[in-house]
Design a protein around this motif. Structure first.
Motif, PDB file in Angstrom:
ATOM      1  N   LYS A  60       0.831  -1.209   0.000  1.00 26.56           N
ATOM      2  CA  LYS A  60       0.000   0.000   0.000  1.00 26.56           C
ATOM      3  C   LYS A  60       0.863   1.255   0.000  1.00 26.56           C
ATOM      4  O   LYS A  60       0.569   2.232  -0.707  1.00 26.56           O
ATOM      5  CB  LYS A  60      -0.931  -0.001   1.225  1.00 26.56           C
ATOM      6  N   ARG A  86      -5.682   2.437  -2.808  1.00 27.98           N
ATOM      7  CA  ARG A  86      -6.694   2.690  -1.784  1.00 27.98           C
ATOM      8  C   ARG A  86      -6.946   1.414  -0.992  1.00 27.98           C
ATOM      9  O   ARG A  86      -6.628   0.307  -1.441  1.00 27.98           O
ATOM     10  CB  ARG A  86      -7.994   3.174  -2.425  1.00 27.98           C
ATOM     11  N   TRP A  87      -7.555   1.585   0.187  1.00 30.79           N
ATOM     12  CA  TRP A  87      -7.820   0.441   1.056  1.00 30.79           C
ATOM     13  C   TRP A  87      -8.662  -0.619   0.336  1.00 30.79           C
ATOM     14  O   TRP A  87      -8.324  -1.807   0.346  1.00 30.79           O
ATOM     15  CB  TRP A  87      -8.527   0.896   2.331  1.00 30.79           C
ATOM     16  N   ARG A 120     -12.327  -2.967   7.568  1.00 26.90           N
ATOM     17  CA  ARG A 120     -11.595  -1.696   7.678  1.00 26.90           C
ATOM     18  C   ARG A 120     -11.385  -1.284   9.135  1.00 26.90           C
ATOM     19  O   ARG A 120     -10.281  -0.932   9.545  1.00 26.90           O
ATOM     20  CB  ARG A 120     -12.365  -0.598   6.941  1.00 26.90           C
ATOM     21  N   PRO A 163      -4.385   4.216   7.742  1.00 27.90           N
ATOM     22  CA  PRO A 163      -4.064   3.467   6.522  1.00 27.90           C
ATOM     23  C   PRO A 163      -4.108   4.338   5.278  1.00 27.90           C
ATOM     24  O   PRO A 163      -3.265   4.198   4.388  1.00 27.90           O
ATOM     25  CB  PRO A 163      -5.140   2.374   6.507  1.00 27.90           C
ATOM     26  N   HIS A 164      -5.084   5.273   5.204  1.00 27.27           N
ATOM     27  CA  HIS A 164      -5.150   6.155   4.042  1.00 27.27           C
ATOM     28  C   HIS A 164      -3.956   7.107   4.012  1.00 27.27           C
ATOM     29  O   HIS A 164      -3.556   7.585   2.945  1.00 27.27           O
ATOM     30  CB  HIS A 164      -6.450   6.954   4.044  1.00 27.27           C
TER      31      HIS A 164
END
Length: 504
Positions: free
Chosen positions: A205, A211-212, A358, A419-420
């Motif tokens: 990532k 993206r997730w 998520r 995460p983003h």
């Protein structure tokens, strides 16, 4: 301007709503008001016309349908992506209906919407309230098209309100981290999960900017030598269902991958012995972590109640935890579903998850890896991840009395990183390398509609320079990690460190 019109023994107030169109001031029953004097009629007509121009006017003869009735009919007429439908449903049920469900459509004034927004801003982030008001505005626009109302009370008027401090409503600056921070976070995430998958996923990532949903929805056939193809994503609905859908904004793309990254993913696929998931029948590069467990009761779940009551899981949660936020009609419907299904709080379904969730990934793997602390979860406060200090960087301690058995804890790496935020980090690292904007946009799945962008094209030289730059960042991060300790409890990282040490 409004004017008075003589009608026999009385005057009536008339005001303009459109070229050649005038309306009469009426009472709450829709009947024309009879004024005794011309002056009274003129003043009333002027007030009515001013209200109409401000958007605060209502016509008692129209819009008698309640907002709740119209919103339900409006939602049922939409045919949009599952993610969009879910968001609209959440906005309407959790934030619009509690205040406006029983209001006549034409009786909702701009002042009502402004008071609602002020109340919501005291409880929620300004960006979220802005999104909900946009949904409100969209619903009213469609009501105007149907001829039910003549003005939109959710429209924002330009040039009104505070002149200073408008930027206070913006979100906080996005946290990013450097290549070494990415490597250390990936290592910690793998230690928390007890497997290599999280290490590979975080690195992938961070070095592709995916993206997730694109990471979770990456199928093995699209992990190719020298590249990753973004063709699908998995979007998680409130019901828990993972929907396979096109990437955001149809951003289909092929992302160039350095040889070391392609090898890392290929070795993971070969080692994991992946099988097709039951929900889609497709083989994904990454699967969920651990078992889906929330207690010892095997029965109806929260999502089952939501489906039976035809509401979102957030609405069910509010009924259970914050009933004052939900309308009486919705509470009754949810409570009936709970009774019908025999739902018990704390129920569970035992079994391994096919995909990451998520919230679960961010809460129990990524955030502790970034901050060194497990997040607050009632009745427990936020607490450091308990560790056995050897081998470095420490092994998380689990089970009863874990804190007493621990002898170390992690320090934060990039507190506040999400995460983003890895996607933001990747863009920042490309800027640092000097990557051309046209290649960065292609890699991130962004579209630049400017004229200059139409004349810029990606070349093989651009791609080569980017891959060389990413490889240099990766190798520098490995060297820095090697200086901290030549070994790692994470199997895949341990192998990479040994290989790097052999080079030196």
């Amino acid at each position: 301007m409004g004017f008075a019109e003589k009608r026999g023994s009385y005057w009536r107030a008339r005001y303009k709503t459109a070229p050649g169109k005038h309306l009469t001031v009426v009472d709450e029953h829709g009947k024309a008001i009879k004024f005794a004097t011309k002056g009274e009629a003129q003043r009333s007509a002027g007030e009515a016309e001013n209200k109409y121009r401000r958007g605060d006017w209502r016509d008692p003869a129209l819009g008698q349908e309640t907002f709740g009735e119209y919103a339900s009919r409006w939602y049922g007429a939409q045919d949009l992506a599952a993610s969009t439908m879910q968001n609209y449903k959440r906005h309407i049920e959790e934030h619009l209906l509690p205040d406006f469900e029983d209001h006549a459509l034409a009786g909702i004034l701009r002042s009502d919407v402004d008071r609602w927004e002020k109340k919501e801003r005291a409880l929620y982030a300004a960006s979220s309230v802005k999104t909900w008001r946009s949904t409100f505005h969209l619903i009213f626009e469609d009501a105007i098209d149907e001829g039910l109302i003549t003005s939109n009370p959710a429209t924002r008027r330009r040039g009104r309100g505070k002149r200073a401090g408008r930027s206070r409503g913006r979100g906080p600056e996005k946290v990013v981290t450097d290549p070494l921070g990415i490597l250390l976070i990936a290592e910690r995430a793998a230690l928390l999960s007890g497997r290599d998958d999280e290490f590979v996923a975080v690195i992938l990532k961070a070095y592709t900017g995916m993206r997730w949903g694109e990471i979770v929805g990456l199928e093995t056939e699209f992990a190719r030598p020298g590249a990753v193809r973004v063709e699908w994503q998995l979007y998680e609905l409130d019901t828990g269902e993972m929907v396979r859908c096109p990437p955001k904004d149809d951003s289909y793309r092929t992302i160039d991958a350095p040889p070391w990254l392609s090898a890392l993913v290929a070795n993971h696929i070969a080692r994991a012995k992946l099988t097709p998931c039951a929900c889609h029948g497709r083989t994904y590069v990454f699967c969920g972590h651990g078992a889906a467990r929330t207690g010892g009761h095997h029965g109806a779940k929260l999502v089952d109640v939501a489906r039976r009551a035809d509401v979102s899981t957030g609405t069910v949660s509010n009924v259970l935890n914050h009933p004052d936020r939900v309308t009486q009609a919705t509470r009754t419907k949810v409570e009936a579903a709970i009774a019908d299904l025999g739902f018990i709080r704390g129920g569970a379904v035992v079994g391994h998850t096919a995909h990451w969730r998520r919230n679960g990934f961010a809460t129990w793997l990524f955030t502790p890896a970034v901050s060194g602390c497990y997040p607050k979860k009632a009745p427990q406060e936020a607490r450091p991840v308990p560790l056995v200090g050897e081998p470095w960087p420490g092994i998380p301690v689990r089970g009863r009395n874990a804190s007493a058995r621990a002898d170390a804890c992690w320090v934060p790496i990039a507190r506040g990183l999400t995460p983003h935020g890895l996607r933001h980090s990747h863009r920042t690292h490309m800027e640092d390398i000097g990557t051309e904007k046209v290649l960065m946009d292609e890699r991130m799945g962004h579209i630049d509609g400017s004229v200059s962008a139409r004349y810029a094209h990606v070349t093989a030289g651009m791609r080569k320079r980017l891959l060389v730059g990413l490889t240099e960042q990766w190798e520098e991060a490995l060297d820095a990690r090697l200086e901290m300790s030549p070994r790692s409890p994470v199997r895949v990282l341990g192998g990479l460190l040994r290989a790097r040490a052999a080079v030196h």
